[in-house]
Design an enzyme around this catalytic site. Structure first.
Site, PDB file in Angstrom:
ATOM      1  N   ASP A  14      39.377  53.839  37.168  1.00 31.89           N
ATOM      2  CA  ASP A  14      38.160  53.859  36.363  1.00 31.89           C
ATOM      3  C   ASP A  14      37.727  52.400  36.197  1.00 31.89           C
ATOM      4  O   ASP A  14      38.481  51.487  36.519  1.00 31.89           O
ATOM      5  CB  ASP A  14      38.462  54.545  35.021  1.00 31.89           C
ATOM      6  CG  ASP A  14      37.177  54.966  34.318  1.00 31.89           C
ATOM      7  OD1 ASP A  14      36.091  54.706  34.860  1.00 31.89           O
ATOM      8  OD2 ASP A  14      37.271  55.544  33.215  1.00 31.89           O
ATOM      9  N   ASP A  51      29.365  52.700  35.264  1.00 29.54           N
ATOM     10  CA  ASP A  51      28.172  53.466  34.904  1.00 29.54           C
ATOM     11  C   ASP A  51      27.905  53.333  33.410  1.00 29.54           C
ATOM     12  O   ASP A  51      28.660  52.672  32.695  1.00 29.54           O
ATOM     13  CB  ASP A  51      28.353  54.942  35.308  1.00 29.54           C
ATOM     14  CG  ASP A  51      29.622  55.552  34.741  1.00 29.54           C
ATOM     15  OD1 ASP A  51      30.641  54.849  34.687  1.00 29.54           O
ATOM     16  OD2 ASP A  51      29.596  56.720  34.330  1.00 29.54           O
ATOM     17  N   CYS A  72      58.775  77.358  25.282  1.00 31.81           N
ATOM     18  CA  CYS A  72      58.410  77.020  26.659  1.00 31.81           C
ATOM     19  C   CYS A  72      59.673  76.984  27.534  1.00 31.81           C
ATOM     20  O   CYS A  72      60.772  76.792  27.024  1.00 31.81           O
ATOM     21  CB  CYS A  72      57.722  75.665  26.610  1.00 31.81           C
ATOM     22  SG  CYS A  72      57.572  74.826  28.154  1.00 31.81           S
ATOM     23  N   CYS A 108      59.970  74.948  30.321  1.00 30.72           N
ATOM     24  CA  CYS A 108      59.965  73.779  31.194  1.00 30.72           C
ATOM     25  C   CYS A 108      61.345  73.109  31.140  1.00 30.72           C
ATOM     26  O   CYS A 108      62.148  73.405  30.255  1.00 30.72           O
ATOM     27  CB  CYS A 108      58.847  72.821  30.793  1.00 30.72           C
ATOM     28  SG  CYS A 108      59.249  71.707  29.446  1.00 30.72           S
ATOM     29  N   CYS A 130      62.070  71.669  27.577  1.00 32.12           N
ATOM     30  CA  CYS A 130      62.270  72.650  26.503  1.00 32.12           C
ATOM     31  C   CYS A 130      63.500  73.519  26.738  1.00 32.12           C
ATOM     32  O   CYS A 130      64.072  74.043  25.786  1.00 32.12           O
ATOM     33  CB  CYS A 130      61.025  73.509  26.333  1.00 32.12           C
ATOM     34  SG  CYS A 130      59.590  72.551  25.821  1.00 32.12           S
TER      35      CYS A 130
HETATM   36 ZN   LIG Z   1      58.193  72.618  27.586  1.00 35.68          ZN
END
Ligand SMILES: [Zn+2]
Length: 650
Positions: free
Chosen positions: A89, A124, A274, A276, A279
């Site tokens: 950016d 921009d 979760c 993942c 977790c």
């Molecule tokens: Zn997680």
């Protein structure tokens, strides 16, 4: 830089973006890397979360002595220790946050080029949602001015030109059109962070649609600053290909966990729901008690994991044609997002979205609620029912919804009706709307699952279509023998063969348009049917194989003999894809049509429509299936445009 379309659903797409540092699959998420403070390294991101590309800030690098020296010395890839593609950016967002920055537009382009970024962004002018139209227009014009100068200095670097124009659709559209004339590689939609922060999703949808309508369809589109998975499915369905997320780390610093439908603070959680890697390997109390630095890293990793899972879910949904289901399910989890879907019910937006909607999908349409009826493929179905299709007779017999296929469930009743009187039409009053009996195996009539009880808006909508279709006709609701008695006995009834002929005529009308059945099926007709399923397979006329019917969706695939008939009797450019003459030998050799060879064609062709391929003199070359719209074929320089089924050889 090359961009190629590989698969599609809704107005969303799976693409391949080829950069000097590797190819990425879109839709994709680019995590924002703060070069001053790297919590999770890009290398780890690639290994653990399948992150293919990252974004960092060239303005921050250029203003920090140490970072600047290292970047100039070993390139941005050395600075971040990452050999995949890197986008930067330019400081636009910093100028929005701090009011102004000390940077010249050309200076930042040259710097990005010097440090070897794959895609750099121009400086921009960030248009905010509270600007007046005049202010927004000034900013937009300045952005275009800077874009025009900046592209001259891009060299080998890919360049991103952000679309600005605040919340004014006409400004966004004009800006997008102007920028599309320039040599750009990527179009971010800029100035949308304040809309997302305030959950102004209705405005966001309007901004995305207005920008997309003006943009070159052959280039990838990046929704700048969209980092929460909540918005991903809708943004992709409208045609956004890239996202960047600083949310994963910003939220982690505040102990906030991203979930697919929102965000939750660690202190409000008693369990980690979760699965993942983070977790599943930490107990929530361990996470709560861990050191701040470690906790931030762990939550950031969880956040990245959740975000990437959402991207993968979207890509899978595109592959099977289930993106709209995902969009609607997600919207049901957030009222502001739910409101935003109403924009998609407006005729103007439906017309736009219908152009990019595939004509059939691998999976059936599932009803999720009142927004389902606004889907572009159902809009198309109803438009074609009202404009292309015509009930042939003055008397209509209506049956209630039943098990599909309807003509099998009601076989005895239908046979009794047609034996008595062939001059009536039969409709099923289904939850999807009125279904003419001979279309009951065709997509999406057969390939849709609507519940028995549907919402009032859908009921009202279906009634309107029904009334339009049966206007001025005598409507009889099936009542067994009483209905049969009401029908005048005709001398000659309809046989099974007549009903099959009716079916192919009806399907041709819905698929190719009014009167195409008369062109395609002229002459002595013979049908090949499956012994097992009794479904029509092939249609021959005067011994020519005209079309085949796909068992999965009841739609026709065009054979060469069918293409010859359409070509001879339907004026140019309808059904045509025109290829440049030097590509003709490849087509005659049986190769696919590649986008770079397409000169033009019929703008009424939709993705996966059957088409005829011609040269620049309108000489027929073959028949096939469009993978792109003609506008896209012209815009893309890479990838397949038409899959050729049969071709004329020398
Ligand atoms: Zn997680």
């Amino acid at each position: 830089m090359k961009f190629e379309l590989k698969d599609r659903d809704a107005s969303g797409r799976i693409g391949k973006l080829y950069t000097p540092h590797g190819t990425i699959t879109t839709p994709s998420l680019l995590p924002v890397i703060n070069p001053n403070k790297i919590a999770v390294s890009p290398k780890e991101m690639k290994k653990q979360f399948d992150i293919e590309m990252v974004i960092t800030n060239s303005y921050i690098i250029s203003k920090h002595k140490g970072l600047k020296e290292k970047a100039l010395d070993s390139g941005v890839h050395g600075l971040l220790d990452f050999n995949g593609p890197i986008m930067t950016d330019s400081g636009t967002f910093q100028s929005y946050i701090y009011g102004s920055i000390n940077m010249e537009p050309l200076e930042i382009i040259k710097f990005q080029k010097e440090i070897g970024v794959d895609i750099g962004t121009i400086l921009d002018v960030f248009g905010t949602p509270n600007q007046t139209k005049t202010e927004a227009e000034q900013g937009m014009k300045e952005t275009i001015k800077r874009a025009k100068i900046s592209v001259l200095y891009k060299g080998e670097m890919g360049i991103a030109l952000p679309v600005q124009g605040s919340i004014y659709p006409e400004l966004r559209f004009a800006c997008a059109q102007q920028l599309s004339k320039l040599d750009a590689d990527l179009f971010p939609i800029g100035g949308v962070v304040p809309l997302m922060e305030n959950q102004r999703y209705t405005d966001l949808v309007k901004v995305i649609l207005a920008s997309k309508k003006g943009l070159d369809p052959g280039k990838p589109v990046h929704l700048f600053g969209a980092g929460h998975p909540l918005i991903f499915p809708l943004a992709v369905a409208l045609g956004c290909d890239l996202f960047d997320s600083s949310a994963y780390i910003k939220y982690a610093q505040e102990d906030r966990l991203i979930f697919s439908n929102g965000t939750q603070h660690l202190k409000d959680l008693e369990e980690l729901s979760c699965c993942c890697p983070i977790c599943s390997s930490y107990h929530i109390n361990e996470l709560k008690k861990s050191e701040k630095i470690q906790r931030t890293k762990l939550i950031a990793e969880h956040n990245l994991y959740i975000s990437m899972v959402e991207i993968k879910k979207i890509r899978n949904a595109i592959r099977v044609g289930k993106l709209w289901e995902l969009v609607e399910q997600k919207a049901s989890e957030n009222p502001q997002l739910y409101n935003a879907l109403s924009v998609l019910g407006k005729k103007e937006e439906q017309e736009y979205l219908e152009k990019h909607e595939p004509v059939y999908k691998k999976k059936a349409i599932f009803y999720t609620g009142p927004h389902t009826i606004n889907r572009p493929q159902l809009y198309r179905m109803n438009q074609r029912l009202q404009q292309w299709y015509q009930l042939a007779h003055d008397t209509i017999i209506v049956f209630p919804e039943s098990t599909k296929p309807y003509h099998v469930t009601y076989e005895q009743e239908i046979t009794a009706i047609y034996r008595r009187n062939p001059n009536v039409d039969i409709l099923i009053n289904s939850s999807l709307g009125p279904v003419p009996i001979f279309l009951d195996e065709m997509y999406p009539f057969a390939q849709s699952e609507f519940p028995e009880f549907i919402d009032q808006a859908t009921i009202k909508h279906n009634k309107q279509v029904f009334n339009h279709l049966t206007k001025g006709k005598k409507v009889l609701y099936w009542d067994g023998k009483k209905t049969l008695e009401l029908l005048k006995q005709e001398k000659k009834g309809m046989t099974q063969l007549d009903m099959d002929i009716k079916r192919i005529q009806n399907v041709a009308t819905m698929q190719f348009g009014r009167n195409t059945d008369k062109i395609l099926f002229k002459g002595k007709k013979s049908l090949v049917k499956s012994k097992k399923t009794r479904k029509i397979r092939n249609v021959y006329c005067d011994d020519d194989h005209i079309v085949s019917m796909r068992a999965s969706d009841g739609m026709f695939t065009l054979k060469l003999a069918g293409g010859i008939r359409l070509h001879a009797h339907v004026p140019f450019p309808r059904f045509r894809v025109v290829v440049q003459n030097d590509a003709v030998p490849f087509i005659k050799d049986g190769k696919s049509v590649f986008a770079k060879f397409v000169k033009g064609g019929d703008i009424q062709l939709r993705p996966y429509d059957e088409c005829i391929i011609v040269d620049q003199q309108d000489q027929l070359l073959g028949v096939g299936r469009c993978l792109l719209t003609v506008d896209e074929m012209i815009a893309f320089s890479f990838g397949q445009a038409v899959k050729v089924r049969e071709h004329i050889s020398d």
